[in-house]
Motif scaffolding. Structure first.
Motif, PDB file in Angstrom:
ATOM      1  N   GLY A 120       0.628  -1.171  -0.144  1.00 43.01           N
ATOM      2  CA  GLY A 120      -0.077   0.028   0.099  1.00 43.01           C
ATOM      3  C   GLY A 120       0.650   1.404   0.043  1.00 43.01           C
ATOM      4  N   SER A 145       2.758   1.587  -3.434  1.00 44.11           N
ATOM      5  CA  SER A 145       1.188   2.138  -4.385  1.00 44.11           C
ATOM      6  C   SER A 145       0.751   2.961  -4.245  1.00 44.11           C
ATOM      7  CB  SER A 145       0.049   1.496  -4.242  1.00 44.11           C
ATOM      8  OG  SER A 145      -0.453   1.677  -4.980  1.00 44.11           O
ATOM      9  N   ASP A 146       0.581   3.788  -3.171  1.00 45.68           N
ATOM     10  CA  ASP A 146       0.622   5.333  -2.669  1.00 45.68           C
ATOM     11  C   ASP A 146       1.810   6.100  -3.571  1.00 45.68           C
ATOM     12  OD1 ASP A 146      -0.435   5.003   0.385  1.00 45.68           O
ATOM     13  OD2 ASP A 146      -1.697   4.720  -1.747  1.00 45.68           O
ATOM     14  N   GLN A 197       1.576   6.327  -7.450  1.00 45.44           N
ATOM     15  CA  GLN A 197       0.360   6.933  -7.980  1.00 45.44           C
ATOM     16  C   GLN A 197       0.689   8.921  -7.670  1.00 45.44           C
ATOM     17  OE1 GLN A 197      -3.375   5.816  -5.404  1.00 45.44           O
ATOM     18  NE2 GLN A 197      -3.030   4.267  -6.595  1.00 45.44           N
ATOM     19  N   LYS A 238       2.684   9.545 -10.356  1.00 45.57           N
ATOM     20  CA  LYS A 238       1.827   9.037 -11.696  1.00 45.57           C
ATOM     21  C   LYS A 238       2.686   7.896 -12.286  1.00 45.57           C
ATOM     22  CE  LYS A 238       0.018  13.117 -12.187  1.00 45.57           C
ATOM     23  NZ  LYS A 238      -0.378  14.691 -12.741  1.00 45.57           N
ATOM     24  N   LYS A 259       2.676   3.717 -12.646  1.00 40.37           N
ATOM     25  CA  LYS A 259       1.793   2.273 -13.127  1.00 40.37           C
ATOM     26  C   LYS A 259       2.324   1.758 -12.574  1.00 40.37           C
ATOM     27  CE  LYS A 259      -0.964   3.785 -15.883  1.00 40.37           C
ATOM     28  NZ  LYS A 259      -2.161   4.037 -17.601  1.00 40.37           N
ATOM     29  N   ASP A 277      -4.756  -5.058  -3.248  1.00 40.18           N
ATOM     30  CA  ASP A 277      -5.351  -3.768  -2.994  1.00 40.18           C
ATOM     31  C   ASP A 277      -5.451  -3.501  -4.371  1.00 40.18           C
ATOM     32  OD1 ASP A 277      -4.933  -1.023  -2.873  1.00 40.18           O
ATOM     33  OD2 ASP A 277      -2.647  -1.177  -1.643  1.00 40.18           O
ATOM     34  N   LYS A 278      -6.806  -3.154  -4.184  1.00 40.24           N
ATOM     35  CA  LYS A 278      -6.958  -2.912  -5.895  1.00 40.24           C
ATOM     36  C   LYS A 278      -6.306  -1.223  -6.826  1.00 40.24           C
ATOM     37  CE  LYS A 278     -11.760  -3.925  -5.008  1.00 40.24           C
ATOM     38  NZ  LYS A 278     -13.237  -3.747  -5.171  1.00 40.24           N
ATOM     39  N   ASP A 279      -5.615  -0.362  -5.690  1.00 38.45           N
ATOM     40  CA  ASP A 279      -4.444   0.411  -6.524  1.00 38.45           C
ATOM     41  C   ASP A 279      -3.414  -0.051  -6.964  1.00 38.45           C
ATOM     42  OD1 ASP A 279      -5.501   3.015  -3.613  1.00 38.45           O
ATOM     43  OD2 ASP A 279      -6.146   1.880  -5.481  1.00 38.45           O
ATOM     44  N   VAL A 280      -3.564  -1.145  -6.706  1.00 43.49           N
ATOM     45  CA  VAL A 280      -1.901  -1.989  -7.495  1.00 43.49           C
ATOM     46  C   VAL A 280      -1.894  -2.060  -8.213  1.00 43.49           C
ATOM     47  CG1 VAL A 280      -0.191  -3.638  -7.216  1.00 43.49           C
ATOM     48  CG2 VAL A 280      -0.967  -2.436  -5.267  1.00 43.49           C
ATOM     49  N   LYS A 281      -1.908  -1.569  -9.940  1.00 47.39           N
ATOM     50  CA  LYS A 281      -1.683  -1.677 -11.215  1.00 47.39           C
ATOM     51  C   LYS A 281      -0.478  -2.542 -11.675  1.00 47.39           C
ATOM     52  CE  LYS A 281      -4.401   1.848 -11.653  1.00 47.39           C
ATOM     53  NZ  LYS A 281      -6.209   1.094 -11.728  1.00 47.39           N
TER      54      LYS A 281
END
Lengths: 207, 168
Positions: free
Chosen positions: A81, A84-85, A88, A91, A93, B29-33
Protein backbone atom coordinates in the motif's frame (compact mmCIF):
# COMPACT_ATOMS: atom_id res chain seq x y z
CA UNK A 1 -20.89 -36.15 9.17
CA UNK A 2 -19.64 -35.48 5.67
CA UNK A 3 -19.30 -31.77 6.37
CA UNK A 4 -17.33 -32.39 9.51
CA UNK A 5 -15.05 -34.85 7.80
CA UNK A 6 -14.42 -32.36 5.01
CA UNK A 7 -13.63 -29.64 7.51
CA UNK A 8 -11.17 -31.96 9.17
CA UNK A 9 -9.63 -32.92 5.85
CA UNK A 10 -9.12 -29.39 4.56
CA UNK A 11 -6.17 -28.29 6.72
CA UNK A 12 -4.30 -31.51 6.10
CA UNK A 13 -5.11 -31.32 2.42
CA UNK A 14 -3.70 -27.84 2.10
CA UNK A 15 -0.68 -28.64 4.22
CA UNK A 16 0.24 -31.56 2.01
CA UNK A 17 -0.40 -29.54 -1.12
CA UNK A 18 -3.28 -31.60 -2.46
CA UNK A 19 -5.01 -30.36 -5.62
CA UNK A 20 -7.73 -27.85 -4.87
CA UNK A 21 -10.30 -28.98 -7.42
CA UNK A 22 -11.79 -31.89 -5.41
CA UNK A 23 -12.48 -29.57 -2.50
CA UNK A 24 -14.07 -26.91 -4.68
CA UNK A 25 -16.79 -29.34 -5.69
CA UNK A 26 -17.84 -30.34 -2.18
CA UNK A 27 -19.41 -27.42 -0.32
CA UNK A 28 -19.67 -23.68 0.20
CA UNK A 29 -17.68 -23.92 3.41
CA UNK A 30 -14.86 -25.45 1.43
CA UNK A 31 -14.96 -22.61 -1.08
CA UNK A 32 -14.83 -20.02 1.67
CA UNK A 33 -11.95 -21.80 3.34
CA UNK A 34 -10.14 -22.01 0.03
CA UNK A 35 -10.48 -18.28 -0.58
CA UNK A 36 -9.39 -17.58 2.97
CA UNK A 37 -6.26 -19.67 2.53
CA UNK A 38 -5.52 -17.86 -0.71
CA UNK A 39 -5.08 -14.61 1.20
CA UNK A 40 -2.27 -16.05 3.30
CA UNK A 41 1.15 -17.43 2.61
CA UNK A 42 1.35 -21.22 2.89
CA UNK A 43 1.44 -22.20 6.55
CA UNK A 44 4.07 -24.86 5.83
CA UNK A 45 6.52 -22.21 4.65
CA UNK A 46 5.68 -20.01 7.63
CA UNK A 47 6.19 -22.86 10.07
CA UNK A 48 9.48 -23.90 8.50
CA UNK A 49 10.99 -20.42 8.72
CA UNK A 50 9.79 -20.01 12.31
CA UNK A 51 11.42 -23.27 13.34
CA UNK A 52 14.76 -22.08 12.03
CA UNK A 53 14.72 -19.14 14.43
CA UNK A 54 13.35 -20.58 17.68
CA UNK A 55 15.51 -22.71 20.02
CA UNK A 56 16.00 -26.35 18.98
CA UNK A 57 13.80 -27.73 21.75
CA UNK A 58 11.11 -25.10 21.22
CA UNK A 59 7.72 -25.70 19.69
CA UNK A 60 5.07 -23.53 18.07
CA UNK A 61 1.36 -23.87 18.74
CA UNK A 62 -0.95 -24.12 15.76
CA UNK A 63 -2.85 -20.93 16.53
CA UNK A 64 0.49 -19.12 16.81
CA UNK A 65 1.43 -20.28 13.32
CA UNK A 66 -1.93 -19.19 11.99
CA UNK A 67 -1.64 -15.78 13.63
CA UNK A 68 1.84 -15.26 12.23
CA UNK A 69 0.48 -16.36 8.87
CA UNK A 70 -1.96 -13.46 9.04
CA UNK A 71 0.69 -11.08 10.34
CA UNK A 72 3.03 -11.61 7.41
CA UNK A 73 0.19 -11.23 4.92
CA UNK A 74 -0.69 -7.98 6.64
CA UNK A 75 2.96 -6.92 6.31
CA UNK A 76 2.84 -7.52 2.56
CA UNK A 77 -0.33 -5.47 2.22
CA UNK A 78 1.16 -2.73 4.39
CA UNK A 79 4.35 -2.40 2.33
CA UNK A 80 2.45 -2.74 -0.94
CA UNK A 81 0.00 0.00 0.00
CA UNK A 82 2.77 2.42 0.88
CA UNK A 83 4.70 1.70 -2.33
CA UNK A 84 1.52 1.99 -4.39
CA UNK A 85 0.72 5.39 -2.87
CA UNK A 86 4.16 6.63 -3.87
CA UNK A 87 3.65 5.41 -7.43
CA UNK A 88 0.33 7.20 -7.68
CA UNK A 89 1.78 10.47 -6.40
CA UNK A 90 4.46 10.26 -9.07
CA UNK A 91 1.91 9.14 -11.69
CA UNK A 92 3.60 5.84 -12.43
CA UNK A 93 1.77 2.56 -12.97
CA UNK A 94 4.40 -0.02 -12.09
CA UNK A 95 5.74 -0.56 -8.58
CA UNK A 96 9.50 -1.03 -8.84
CA UNK A 97 12.24 -2.04 -6.43
CA UNK A 98 13.04 1.49 -5.27
CA UNK A 99 9.41 2.02 -4.29
CA UNK A 100 9.51 -1.06 -2.09
CA UNK A 101 12.74 0.00 -0.39
CA UNK A 102 11.34 3.48 0.16
CA UNK A 103 8.15 2.04 1.64
CA UNK A 104 10.06 -0.21 4.02
CA UNK A 105 12.18 2.72 5.18
CA UNK A 106 9.13 4.92 5.68
CA UNK A 107 7.33 2.26 7.70
CA UNK A 108 10.19 1.99 10.17
CA UNK A 109 11.97 -1.16 9.06
CA UNK A 110 15.28 0.49 8.22
CA UNK A 111 17.19 -2.58 9.37
CA UNK A 112 15.89 -4.47 6.35
CA UNK A 113 17.26 -2.06 3.74
CA UNK A 114 20.89 -3.19 3.66
CA UNK A 115 20.07 -6.93 3.49
CA UNK A 116 17.53 -6.23 0.77
CA UNK A 117 20.02 -4.26 -1.32
CA UNK A 118 22.55 -7.05 -0.98
CA UNK A 119 20.03 -9.64 -2.09
CA UNK A 120 18.82 -7.41 -4.91
CA UNK A 121 22.34 -7.02 -6.26
CA UNK A 122 22.80 -10.77 -6.32
CA UNK A 123 19.37 -11.20 -7.87
CA UNK A 124 20.35 -8.84 -10.69
CA UNK A 125 23.58 -10.72 -11.28
CA UNK A 126 21.79 -14.02 -11.71
CA UNK A 127 19.09 -12.45 -13.86
CA UNK A 128 21.84 -11.00 -16.03
CA UNK A 129 23.40 -14.41 -16.43
CA UNK A 130 20.04 -15.87 -17.37
CA UNK A 131 19.62 -13.28 -20.10
CA UNK A 132 22.97 -14.14 -21.65
CA UNK A 133 22.33 -17.89 -21.63
CA UNK A 134 20.31 -19.41 -24.48
CA UNK A 135 16.90 -20.64 -23.32
CA UNK A 136 17.67 -24.24 -24.20
CA UNK A 137 20.50 -24.23 -21.67
CA UNK A 138 18.56 -22.74 -18.75
CA UNK A 139 17.48 -26.14 -17.48
CA UNK A 140 21.12 -27.11 -17.38
CA UNK A 141 21.78 -23.89 -15.50
CA UNK A 142 19.23 -24.91 -12.89
CA UNK A 143 20.93 -28.28 -12.48
CA UNK A 144 24.14 -26.43 -11.72
CA UNK A 145 22.52 -24.33 -9.02
CA UNK A 146 23.43 -26.84 -6.35
CA UNK A 147 27.06 -26.55 -7.40
CA UNK A 148 26.87 -22.75 -7.36
CA UNK A 149 25.26 -22.70 -3.94
CA UNK A 150 28.00 -24.95 -2.62
CA UNK A 151 30.53 -22.34 -3.66
CA UNK A 152 28.36 -19.56 -2.28
CA UNK A 153 28.31 -21.24 1.10
CA UNK A 154 32.09 -21.16 1.08
CA UNK A 155 31.89 -17.41 0.48
CA UNK A 156 33.34 -17.72 -3.00
CA UNK A 157 30.78 -16.10 -5.31
CA UNK A 158 33.35 -15.75 -8.06
CA UNK A 159 33.69 -19.49 -8.36
CA UNK A 160 29.95 -19.58 -8.85
CA UNK A 161 30.24 -17.20 -11.76
CA UNK A 162 33.17 -19.23 -13.03
CA UNK A 163 31.11 -22.43 -12.94
CA UNK A 164 28.22 -20.81 -14.77
CA UNK A 165 30.53 -19.40 -17.44
CA UNK A 166 31.70 -22.95 -18.05
CA UNK A 167 28.22 -23.81 -19.27
CA UNK A 168 28.43 -21.29 -22.07
CA UNK A 169 31.72 -21.98 -23.82
CA UNK A 170 34.80 -24.16 -24.13
CA UNK A 171 37.88 -24.22 -21.84
CA UNK A 172 39.81 -21.37 -23.52
CA UNK A 173 38.99 -18.34 -21.39
CA UNK A 174 39.92 -15.56 -23.79
CA UNK A 175 37.20 -16.59 -26.28
CA UNK A 176 34.80 -16.73 -23.33
CA UNK A 177 35.41 -13.08 -22.55
CA UNK A 178 34.90 -12.13 -26.15
CA UNK A 179 31.67 -14.06 -26.36
CA UNK A 180 30.41 -12.37 -23.24
CA UNK A 181 31.14 -8.91 -24.57
CA UNK A 182 29.51 -9.67 -27.91
CA UNK A 183 26.29 -10.89 -26.30
CA UNK A 184 25.72 -8.01 -23.90
CA UNK A 185 23.89 -4.77 -24.46
CA UNK A 186 25.05 -1.56 -22.77
CA UNK A 187 23.67 -1.43 -19.22
CA UNK A 188 24.74 -1.69 -15.61
CA UNK A 189 24.59 -5.47 -15.70
CA UNK A 190 27.20 -5.47 -18.44
CA UNK A 191 29.64 -3.48 -16.32
CA UNK A 192 29.04 -5.79 -13.37
CA UNK A 193 29.67 -8.87 -15.46
CA UNK A 194 32.79 -7.31 -16.93
CA UNK A 195 34.14 -6.95 -13.43
CA UNK A 196 33.31 -10.58 -12.93
CA UNK A 197 35.20 -11.46 -16.08
CA UNK A 198 38.28 -9.78 -14.70
CA UNK A 199 37.87 -11.63 -11.43
CA UNK A 200 37.46 -14.89 -13.31
CA UNK A 201 40.73 -14.22 -15.06
CA UNK A 202 42.43 -13.64 -11.74
CA UNK A 203 40.84 -16.77 -10.34
CA UNK A 204 42.01 -18.70 -13.35
CA UNK A 205 45.57 -17.53 -12.87
CA UNK A 206 45.55 -18.55 -9.24
CA UNK A 207 44.15 -21.95 -10.05
CA UNK B 1 7.13 -24.51 -6.75
CA UNK B 2 9.95 -22.73 -5.04
CA UNK B 3 12.93 -24.79 -3.94
CA UNK B 4 13.42 -24.28 -0.22
CA UNK B 5 17.07 -24.11 0.72
CA UNK B 6 18.87 -23.28 3.92
CA UNK B 7 20.18 -19.75 4.18
CA UNK B 8 22.83 -20.26 6.81
CA UNK B 9 25.32 -18.42 4.65
CA UNK B 10 22.75 -15.75 3.90
CA UNK B 11 23.86 -15.70 0.28
CA UNK B 12 21.25 -17.84 -1.43
CA UNK B 13 18.50 -15.93 -3.21
CA UNK B 14 16.05 -18.80 -3.32
CA UNK B 15 12.73 -17.46 -2.08
CA UNK B 16 10.95 -19.25 0.72
CA UNK B 17 7.49 -18.11 -0.36
CA UNK B 18 5.81 -18.86 -3.69
CA UNK B 19 5.91 -15.77 -5.88
CA UNK B 20 2.38 -16.31 -7.16
CA UNK B 21 0.93 -16.18 -3.67
CA UNK B 22 2.88 -13.05 -2.74
CA UNK B 23 1.75 -11.40 -5.95
CA UNK B 24 -1.85 -12.35 -5.26
CA UNK B 25 -1.70 -10.82 -1.79
CA UNK B 26 -0.18 -7.64 -3.22
CA UNK B 27 -2.97 -7.50 -5.80
CA UNK B 28 -5.63 -7.47 -3.07
CA UNK B 29 -4.96 -3.72 -3.00
CA UNK B 30 -7.08 -2.48 -5.89
CA UNK B 31 -4.81 0.52 -6.41
CA UNK B 32 -1.94 -1.77 -7.32
CA UNK B 33 -1.66 -1.86 -11.11
CA UNK B 34 1.61 -3.56 -12.00
CA UNK B 35 4.53 -4.90 -10.01
CA UNK B 36 8.03 -5.35 -11.41
CA UNK B 37 9.90 -8.58 -10.77
CA UNK B 38 12.38 -6.62 -8.66
CA UNK B 39 9.61 -5.28 -6.44
CA UNK B 40 8.05 -8.72 -6.08
CA UNK B 41 11.43 -10.15 -5.12
CA UNK B 42 12.05 -7.41 -2.55
CA UNK B 43 8.63 -7.79 -0.95
CA UNK B 44 9.12 -11.55 -0.66
CA UNK B 45 12.54 -11.14 0.91
CA UNK B 46 11.44 -8.42 3.33
CA UNK B 47 8.52 -10.59 4.38
CA UNK B 48 10.96 -13.38 5.21
CA UNK B 49 13.04 -10.97 7.28
CA UNK B 50 9.92 -9.78 9.08
CA UNK B 51 8.83 -13.34 9.79
CA UNK B 52 12.25 -14.26 11.16
CA UNK B 53 12.19 -11.15 13.35
CA UNK B 54 8.70 -11.91 14.67
CA UNK B 55 9.53 -15.56 15.37
CA UNK B 56 12.76 -14.61 17.12
CA UNK B 57 11.08 -12.06 19.40
CA UNK B 58 8.18 -14.40 20.15
CA UNK B 59 10.65 -17.12 21.11
CA UNK B 60 12.39 -14.66 23.45
CA UNK B 61 9.07 -13.87 25.14
CA UNK B 62 8.34 -17.57 25.52
CA UNK B 63 11.75 -18.09 27.14
CA UNK B 64 11.17 -15.21 29.54
CA UNK B 65 7.92 -16.84 30.60
CA UNK B 66 9.70 -20.21 30.81
CA UNK B 67 7.64 -21.86 28.11
CA UNK B 68 8.79 -24.29 25.45
CA UNK B 69 5.83 -23.71 23.16
CA UNK B 70 5.39 -20.35 21.45
CA UNK B 71 1.73 -19.39 21.63
CA UNK B 72 -0.56 -16.53 20.71
CA UNK B 73 0.20 -14.46 23.78
CA UNK B 74 3.94 -14.51 23.13
CA UNK B 75 3.37 -13.20 19.62
CA UNK B 76 1.20 -10.39 20.92
CA UNK B 77 3.84 -9.41 23.46
CA UNK B 78 6.56 -9.46 20.79
CA UNK B 79 4.43 -7.22 18.58
CA UNK B 80 3.91 -4.76 21.42
CA UNK B 81 7.63 -4.39 22.01
CA UNK B 82 8.46 -3.20 18.50
CA UNK B 83 6.93 0.17 17.62
CA UNK B 84 6.86 -0.13 13.79
CA UNK B 85 5.32 -3.59 14.01
CA UNK B 86 2.86 -2.51 16.68
CA UNK B 87 1.70 0.38 14.53
CA UNK B 88 0.23 -1.82 11.84
CA UNK B 89 -0.33 -5.17 13.55
CA UNK B 90 -1.75 -4.69 17.03
CA UNK B 91 -5.26 -4.04 15.77
CA UNK B 92 -5.06 -7.09 13.55
CA UNK B 93 -4.25 -9.56 16.31
CA UNK B 94 -7.20 -11.53 17.66
CA UNK B 95 -8.39 -10.69 21.20
CA UNK B 96 -7.15 -13.10 23.88
CA UNK B 97 -10.54 -14.66 24.50
CA UNK B 98 -11.27 -15.40 20.85
CA UNK B 99 -9.58 -18.15 18.87
CA UNK B 100 -8.15 -17.22 15.48
CA UNK B 101 -10.33 -19.71 13.61
CA UNK B 102 -13.50 -21.27 15.02
CA UNK B 103 -12.85 -24.80 13.73
CA UNK B 104 -9.51 -26.19 14.74
CA UNK B 105 -8.91 -29.94 14.56
CA UNK B 106 -6.06 -29.93 17.08
CA UNK B 107 -5.45 -27.77 20.12
CA UNK B 108 -2.30 -27.47 22.20
CA UNK B 109 -2.48 -29.34 25.49
CA UNK B 110 -2.61 -26.95 28.43
CA UNK B 111 -3.13 -27.18 32.16
CA UNK B 112 -6.83 -27.01 33.03
CA UNK B 113 -7.56 -24.15 35.38
CA UNK B 114 -10.73 -23.81 37.42
CA UNK B 115 -11.30 -20.08 37.88
CA UNK B 116 -9.65 -17.20 36.04
CA UNK B 117 -8.24 -14.63 38.50
CA UNK B 118 -9.73 -11.13 38.62
CA UNK B 119 -6.34 -9.62 37.80
CA UNK B 120 -6.38 -11.32 34.43
CA UNK B 121 -9.78 -9.86 33.75
CA UNK B 122 -8.55 -6.38 34.56
CA UNK B 123 -5.59 -6.69 32.24
CA UNK B 124 -7.85 -7.79 29.44
CA UNK B 125 -9.97 -4.69 30.04
CA UNK B 126 -6.91 -2.45 29.96
CA UNK B 127 -5.82 -4.06 26.72
CA UNK B 128 -9.19 -3.48 25.10
CA UNK B 129 -9.51 0.16 26.09
CA UNK B 130 -6.61 1.56 24.10
CA UNK B 131 -7.43 0.78 20.44
CA UNK B 132 -10.78 1.87 19.07
CA UNK B 133 -11.27 -1.18 16.89
CA UNK B 134 -11.24 -3.41 19.95
CA UNK B 135 -14.34 -1.76 21.44
CA UNK B 136 -16.75 -4.42 20.11
CA UNK B 137 -14.51 -7.04 21.67
CA UNK B 138 -15.16 -5.60 25.12
CA UNK B 139 -18.34 -7.65 25.14
CA UNK B 140 -16.18 -10.75 25.42
CA UNK B 141 -14.86 -10.48 29.02
CA UNK B 142 -18.29 -10.77 30.71
CA UNK B 143 -18.93 -13.92 28.71
CA UNK B 144 -15.75 -15.57 29.91
CA UNK B 145 -17.10 -16.76 33.29
CA UNK B 146 -20.36 -17.83 31.67
CA UNK B 147 -18.69 -19.88 28.95
CA UNK B 148 -16.44 -22.60 30.28
CA UNK B 149 -13.60 -23.11 27.83
CA UNK B 150 -10.95 -25.14 29.66
CA UNK B 151 -8.74 -26.00 26.66
CA UNK B 152 -8.30 -22.37 25.56
CA UNK B 153 -8.66 -19.92 28.44
CA UNK B 154 -6.21 -21.52 30.89
CA UNK B 155 -3.30 -21.08 28.51
CA UNK B 156 -4.03 -17.42 27.92
CA UNK B 157 -4.75 -16.71 31.58
CA UNK B 158 -1.54 -18.42 32.61
CA UNK B 159 0.37 -16.40 30.05
CA UNK B 160 -1.00 -13.13 31.36
CA UNK B 161 -0.89 -13.40 35.14
CA UNK B 162 1.29 -15.44 37.49
CA UNK B 163 -0.61 -18.06 39.46
CA UNK B 164 0.51 -19.63 42.76
CA UNK B 165 -0.21 -23.08 41.37
CA UNK B 166 2.52 -22.62 38.77
CA UNK B 167 5.04 -21.47 41.33
CA UNK B 168 4.50 -24.42 43.67
Amino acid sequence: MEDESHNNTLPNGFNTGSPESPFLKTSTTTTQHNKEQDRFLPIANVGRIMKKVIPPNGKISKDAKETVQECVSEFISFVTGEASDKCQREKRKTINGDDVIWAITTLGFEDYVEPLKTYLQKYKEIEGEKLSIPKQMRSEQRLQQHHNNYHDQNNQPFNGAYASSNLISQPPYVPTDQKFSLTFSPNSIQSQLRQQDQIDSVGHWYE
Amino acid sequence: MVMAEEEESGVSIQLEFPKGRVKKIMALDKDVKRVSSEALFLVSRSTELFLQFLAEKSAQVAIEKKRKTVNLEHIREAVKRHQPTRDFLLDELPPPSQPTKPDRPTQPAGRPKLDPPPRGTRRIDLFFRKPELDDPAQAQPPENPAQAQPPENPDQDQAQSPVPVDES
